[in-house]
Design an enzyme around this catalytic site. Structure first.
Site, PDB file in Angstrom:
ATOM      1  N   LEU A 288      -2.105  12.931  -0.138  1.00  0.00           N
ATOM      2  CA  LEU A 288      -3.542  12.615  -0.146  1.00  0.00           C
ATOM      3  C   LEU A 288      -4.303  13.490   0.834  1.00  0.00           C
ATOM      4  O   LEU A 288      -5.496  13.728   0.671  1.00  0.00           O
ATOM      5  CB  LEU A 288      -3.755  11.152   0.250  1.00  0.00           C
ATOM      6  CG  LEU A 288      -3.238  10.104  -0.729  1.00  0.00           C
ATOM      7  CD1 LEU A 288      -3.305   8.729  -0.099  1.00  0.00           C
ATOM      8  CD2 LEU A 288      -4.055  10.127  -2.003  1.00  0.00           C
ATOM      9  N   GLY A 289      -3.626  13.928   1.864  1.00  0.00           N
ATOM     10  CA  GLY A 289      -4.323  14.744   2.851  1.00  0.00           C
ATOM     11  C   GLY A 289      -3.394  15.077   3.988  1.00  0.00           C
ATOM     12  O   GLY A 289      -2.259  14.590   4.056  1.00  0.00           O
TER      13      GLY A 289
ATOM     14  N   GLY B 276      -3.506  15.661   8.231  1.00  0.00           N
ATOM     15  CA  GLY B 276      -4.312  15.632   9.441  1.00  0.00           C
ATOM     16  C   GLY B 276      -3.524  16.160  10.610  1.00  0.00           C
ATOM     17  O   GLY B 276      -2.405  16.654  10.435  1.00  0.00           O
TER      18      GLY B 276
ATOM     19  N   SER C  50      -2.101  14.583  12.895  1.00  0.00           N
ATOM     20  CA  SER C  50      -0.901  13.842  13.241  1.00  0.00           C
ATOM     21  C   SER C  50       0.136  13.809  12.115  1.00  0.00           C
ATOM     22  O   SER C  50       1.230  13.323  12.325  1.00  0.00           O
ATOM     23  CB  SER C  50      -1.280  12.420  13.652  1.00  0.00           C
ATOM     24  OG  SER C  50      -2.233  11.897  12.783  1.00  0.00           O
ATOM     25  N   GLY C  51      -0.226  14.284  10.954  1.00  0.00           N
ATOM     26  CA  GLY C  51       0.772  14.323   9.893  1.00  0.00           C
ATOM     27  C   GLY C  51       0.162  14.198   8.509  1.00  0.00           C
ATOM     28  O   GLY C  51      -1.035  13.971   8.356  1.00  0.00           O
TER      29      GLY C  51
ATOM     30  N   VAL D 112      -0.378  12.582   4.678  1.00  0.00           N
ATOM     31  CA  VAL D 112      -0.519  11.238   4.135  1.00  0.00           C
ATOM     32  C   VAL D 112      -0.198  11.257   2.643  1.00  0.00           C
ATOM     33  O   VAL D 112      -0.660  12.126   1.919  1.00  0.00           O
ATOM     34  CB  VAL D 112      -1.954  10.714   4.348  1.00  0.00           C
ATOM     35  CG1 VAL D 112      -2.085   9.312   3.822  1.00  0.00           C
ATOM     36  CG2 VAL D 112      -2.331  10.755   5.810  1.00  0.00           C
TER      37      VAL D 112
ATOM     38  N   LYS E 228       1.646   7.473   6.056  1.00  0.00           N
ATOM     39  CA  LYS E 228       1.447   8.631   6.926  1.00  0.00           C
ATOM     40  C   LYS E 228       2.755   8.998   7.583  1.00  0.00           C
ATOM     41  O   LYS E 228       3.412   8.174   8.199  1.00  0.00           O
ATOM     42  CB  LYS E 228       0.404   8.287   7.988  1.00  0.00           C
ATOM     43  CG  LYS E 228       0.159   9.403   8.954  1.00  0.00           C
ATOM     44  CD  LYS E 228      -1.091   9.144   9.745  1.00  0.00           C
ATOM     45  CE  LYS E 228      -1.804  10.455  10.008  1.00  0.00           C
ATOM     46  NZ  LYS E 228      -3.211  10.324  10.148  1.00  0.00           N
TER      47      LYS E 228
ATOM     48  N   ASP F 177     -11.237  10.493  17.911  1.00  0.00           N
ATOM     49  CA  ASP F 177     -11.227  11.480  16.828  1.00  0.00           C
ATOM     50  C   ASP F 177     -12.115  11.007  15.677  1.00  0.00           C
ATOM     51  O   ASP F 177     -11.673  10.929  14.541  1.00  0.00           O
ATOM     52  CB  ASP F 177      -9.783  11.711  16.366  1.00  0.00           C
ATOM     53  CG  ASP F 177      -9.659  12.983  15.547  1.00  0.00           C
ATOM     54  OD1 ASP F 177     -10.645  13.755  15.488  1.00  0.00           O
ATOM     55  OD2 ASP F 177      -8.599  13.192  14.938  1.00  0.00           O
TER      56      ASP F 177
END
Ligand SMILES: *[C@@H]1O[C@H](CO)[C@@H](O)[C@H](O)[C@H]1NC(C)=O
Ligand SMILES: *[C@@H]1O[C@H](CO)[C@@H](O)[C@H](O)[C@H]1NC(C)=O
Ligand SMILES: *[C@@H]1O[C@H](CO)[C@@H](O)[C@H](O)[C@H]1NC(C)=O
Ligand SMILES: *[C@@H]1O[C@H](CO)[C@@H](O)[C@H](O)[C@H]1NC(C)=O
Ligand SMILES: *[C@@H]1O[C@H](CO)[C@@H](O)[C@H](O)[C@H]1NC(C)=O
Ligand SMILES: *[C@@H]1O[C@H](CO)[C@@H](O)[C@H](O)[C@H]1NC(C)=O
Ligand SMILES: *[C@@H]1O[C@H](CO)[C@@H](O)[C@H](O)[C@H]1NC(C)=O
Ligand SMILES: *[C@@H]1O[C@H](CO)[C@@H](O)[C@H](O)[C@H]1NC(C)=O
Length: 801
Positions: free
Chosen positions: A517-518, A520, A522-523, A525, A539, A632
């Site tokens: 899905l995406g 970021g 941090s990791g 998803v 995630k 964030d």
């Protein structure tokens, strides 16, 4: 011929008896009884989960009860004579020959009996389910304890319109308290406080109607039950599941003496109970919890206090509430009265008059002219609303509450506001709350070309403090009555208990991490569907060099945070090197996709996003129970659900990553530079105002419809001007009164379809949020207030051709 036969028989009989007595019994035949003195005075269910017999309260008082054999404190689930304990000596529970089960006290007086006289009841039997039943010779059930619950419901025990769960009083006696769970006349399952003076329904949310609460009143069967899997369902469509749902776990649903309804799971290793669901997240929402005139407030733990001019009726017992320090009857005839403001406090119910669009003075006059009036509540949101109150019950203080209470007192009464109420909130305002450990300089790497170099946020050491607060808070609240250890343990456990998924489970759910899905900082998803058909976003965290225990503890803290504008975390997985987080799936992707691409977001939705995001952040910053600075905030972290209600993602993660981080990971956070407050670069402590700054940037981007934060910095001149230039433009065109020119700077895609007043308000908020001086930025709480104030306005002007 067989000289040994009689002696053999004796041996056999003796052996049989030994066998009988060592084997615990689960049934009581007709004509026999149980007593305290008797060693065999307890029935045990065949699988030994439950025991039934006389349960000692200490001293010489006993209740005929059923309890969990293996829970550490022998948790009682049913009691026959809860309000009338019997003497330890000579009391009996007998199944009489006439078929009635009877409890008699030492003097032979009947304390309690079943309605089975002359039914031919043949035996009493304790089943594995925890049900005590009377059966006839053919095994037909004539009576069962499941039909008469006290404060606890067990799996498969059916809750009906004729039954009620009534709380205990919490002093260890199991006597009936004031809170109950019941099916109301309109078929809805409710929680009610039914005290000596008032009664009041507090769950589901009394400010919403049945359907807004997700219930229905059409099904009159009025039946509710939870199964062995941990899923509860009721005919009014209330459905919930234990956080650790699955088979093989012992559970109970208990109406606790603090007015909350909780589902517990038994840890079969420690024998302690853990909370796996609860009706109210916040104790102060329970009506009557602080008694008459009392006010419940979070410090951050729930605490009771008295308003100015009032004092505790019985120090140490808040259920008795507060009494006025003046003569209440005399007040009605007095002409010399004053009104004392108690900020952010509301008393629910007992309204004498409700009027909208009135000034505070008019509201005060209404109260002054009515001798029954003890005070009035005045809300500033939208329509200015005035409630005059005859009685002060269900007092509640919340930092987010958009109004104040004004108490009517004789002028002669000294009315100092107690420190607990007047805003001197030690937890909310001390250094501990707002200022984080460490300073950005620790992470500031001065590479020459990049002004905003990569640094890593250090965040929330508060997590640990917070857990401590919650635990100690509960302890403080309940210490007065000697909290049953089950509750205390439950709260301790709440932070360590969480649905833990296995890696295999999540791999299956996401189809081997197929649909991304995406990605970021941090990791990545992935989308997934759990076995129970819930859609989730999983995630996968990057390398976190921290132990399972630490990870578990920290993730649980995040998982406890619950607000409609925050993405809910359902659980996590930690197995070997794998660290995964499982979130609810939010349908409509993130805000950036809607703002900066071909999608289009209408004004109504933009305003909704601005308000919802502010509410979510305000919850994180100000509601003291769970305290987090996001660090964030950016459009990528604002997800939209099917109704375009925003949900903030990734909160609390700053804390997670920080532990195991080393400097090489700092480069992972480039994407959000444009949203960072200037204090990250200077040596100032990081406070929740950094989120306010980021929120301001997001707001301005929503208004303008382009990224203002896009500074890929070579030197600070070029791109930085994007935001600063826009700020200057806004200041010139809007803040200096020329609101007519607002359209010139709005997102042209809106084509003039927006509410000017709302837009101007958002501009003002956006500009004040990005102030260089963090002290000049508003708090998220006040942003919410301001937005609520213009929320109700008609949104779009008439379309022009
Ligand atoms: C006893 O009470 C239960 C529950 O109220 C009822 O179902 C049952 O019929 C009663 N039995 C007799 C014999 O009255
Ligand atoms: C417990 O509470 C009940 C009801 O309020 C009261 O009657 C009883 O005396 C209390 N017992 C103790 C030991 O405090
Ligand atoms: C009413 O609720 C019961 C129990 O949940 C259910 O079995 C029944 O189908 C419902 N009836 C209607 C008309 O929905
Ligand atoms: C404890 O509970 C778990 C399930 O949570 C179960 O697998 C295990 O067998 C239980 N252990 C005992 C001793 O009952
Ligand atoms: C309160 O005032 C009323 C009327 O003025 C009076 O009758 C009553 O005795 C007073 N009560 C107390 C406790 O002073
Ligand atoms: C509330 O006060 C207003 C203004 O005095 C009055 O018109 C209205 O009738 C009152 N309503 C009630 C329910 O007393
Ligand atoms: C709050 O109450 C305390 C104690 O009564 C007092 O010392 C303090 O000045 C009050 N603060 C405000 C802002 O009223
Ligand atoms: C806040 O922190 C400063 C500096 O560390 C300290 O001097 C001050 O006493 C603290 N204030 C409180 C209320 O703890």
């Amino acid at each position: 011929m067989f000289p040994n036969f009689p002696s053999l028989l004796i041996v056999l009989i003796a052996f049989f008896f030994c066998f009988q007595t060592s084997e615990s019994q689960n049934l009581l035949p007709r004509g026999s009884s149980l007593s305290v003195e008797d060693n065999t005075g307890v029935l045990t269910s065949p699988d030994k989960t439950f025991s039934c017999g006389f349960y000692g309260l200490g001293g010489n008082a006993y209740l005929f009860s059923i309890w969990f054999t293996h829970s550490r404190d022998r948790t009682v689930v049913w009691t026959a004579n809860r309000d009338r304990p019997v003497n330890g000596q000579g009391s009996r529970a007998s199944l009489r020959r006439n078929g009635a089960m009877v409890i008699t006290d030492v003097d032979g007086r009947v304390i309690w009996m079943t309605n089975t006289t002359s039914t031919g009841a043949d035996r009493a039997e304790l089943l594995d389910t925890g049900n005590l039943v009377l059966k006839d010779r053919h095994g037909k059930i004539l009576w069962q304890s499941f039909d008469f619950p006290t404060d606890t419901l067990l799996p498969n025990q059916v809750f009906r319109k004729s039954t009620k769960l009534i709380s205990g009083v919490g002093n260890g006696t199991y006597a009936s308290g004031y809170f109950s769970l019941y099916f109301d006349n309109d078929n809805v399952l409710r929680l009610m406080y039914d005290g000596p003076e008032i009664s009041s329904v507090y769950w589901p949310d009394p400010d919403l109607n049945v359907f807004q609460n997700g219930r229905t009143n059409y099904n009159s069967s009025r039946i509710a039950v939870f199964d062995d899997f941990g899923s509860f369902s009721s005919s009014d469509e209330l459905k919930f599941s234990a956080i650790d749902m699955g088979f093989g776990i012992k559970r109970r649903l208990t109406m606790d003496y603090d007015g909350n309804l909780r589902l517990y799971s038994l840890n079969n290793v420690t024998g302690l109970w853990m909370i796996s669901w609860q009706a109210l997240m916040r104790t102060c929402k329970v009506h009557g919890v602080c008694g008459k005139n009392g006010i419940c407030t979070y410090k951050p733990e729930p605490k009771c206090s008295c308003p100015p001019g009032y004092e505790a009726t019985e120090p140490g017992d808040w259920s008795k509430g507060c009494k006025p320090k003046f003569n209440r009857t005399a007040l009605s005839s007095l002409t010399d009265v004053k009104f004392i403001k108690v900020p952010k406090v509301d008393f629910y119910g007992f309204d004498l008059n409700f009027s909208e669009h009135v000034s505070k003075e008019a509201c005060m006059k209404l109260c002054l002219d009515d001798f029954r009036c003890s005070g009035f509540s005045y809300r500033l949101t939208g329509e200015r609303v005035c409630f005059t109150k005859s009685e002060l019950f269900n007092g509640y203080k919340a930092p987010n509450f958009p109004g104040d209470m004004y108490l009517k007192l004789p002028v002669t009464v000294e009315a100092l506001e107690p420190a607990i109420l007047n805003g001197t909130n030690p937890a909310c305002q001390s250094n501990k709350s707002d200022i984080l450990v460490g300073s950005p300089s620790m992470y500031y790497r001065n590479t020459k070309r990049v002004k905003w170099s990569y640094f890593y946020w250090f965040a929330l050491a508060i997590g640990a403090i917070e857990v401590l607060f919650i635990v100690s808070g509960w302890w403080l609240l309940f210490r007065r009555q000697g909290i049953p250890s089950s509750l205390e343990d439950g709260y301790r456990a709440l932070s360590s208990q969480f649905r833990r998924f296995s890696y295999a489970e999540l791999k299956k759910a996401t189809n081997s991490f197929k649909e991304e899905l995406g990605k970021g900082g941090s990791g990545a998803v992935y989308k997934g569907v759990l076995a129970d058909e819930r859609a989730v976003a999983v995630k996968r965290l990057g390398d976190l060099h921290q132990g399972e225990e630490v990870f578990w503890a920290e993730v649980s803290t995040i998982g406890k945070i619950y607000h409609m504008n925050l993405v809910r975390m359902w659980g996590f997985c930690t197995e070997g090197i794998h660290r995964l987080l499982v979130y609810e799936y939010v349908e409509n992707q993130s805000l950036d996709k809607h703002l900066f691409s071909s999608y289009f977001l209408r004004w109504k939705e933009r305003f909704k996003v601005a308000l919802g995001t502010a509410k979510g952040l305000a919850y994180l910053h100000h509601e003291c129970l769970e305290w987090v600075i996001h660090c964030d905030v950016k459009p990528e972290n604002i997800l939209l659900d099917s109704e375009f209600e925003p949900k903030i993602a990734d909160f609390g993660l700053a804390k997670l990553s920080q532990r195991g981080s080393n400097s090489s990971q700092f480069s992972q956070i480039r994407g959000t530079k444009g949203y960072m407050a200037p204090e990250w670069a200077s040596n100032l402590p990081i406070t929740s105002k950094v989120d306010v700054f980021s929120y301001g940037v997001v707001i301005l981007e929503m208004l303008k419809g382009i990224r203002l934060s896009n500074w890929v910095v070579e030197d600070s001149e070029g791109q930085e001007a994007e935001l600063t230039g826009f700020i200057r433009e806004v200041k010139e065109k809007i803040l200096c009164g020329e609101e007519a020119r607002i359209e010139e700077i709005m997102d042209p895609r809106l084509k003039g379809h927006f509410n000017k007043n709302q837009a101007a308000t958002l501009f003002r908020i956006g500009i004040s949020c990005v102030d260089e001086d963090r002290n000049k930025r508003p708090t998220m709480d006040s942003v919410v207030q301001t937005l609520l104030g213009c929320e109700a306005e008609s949104e779009v002007p008439v379309e022009r051709n």
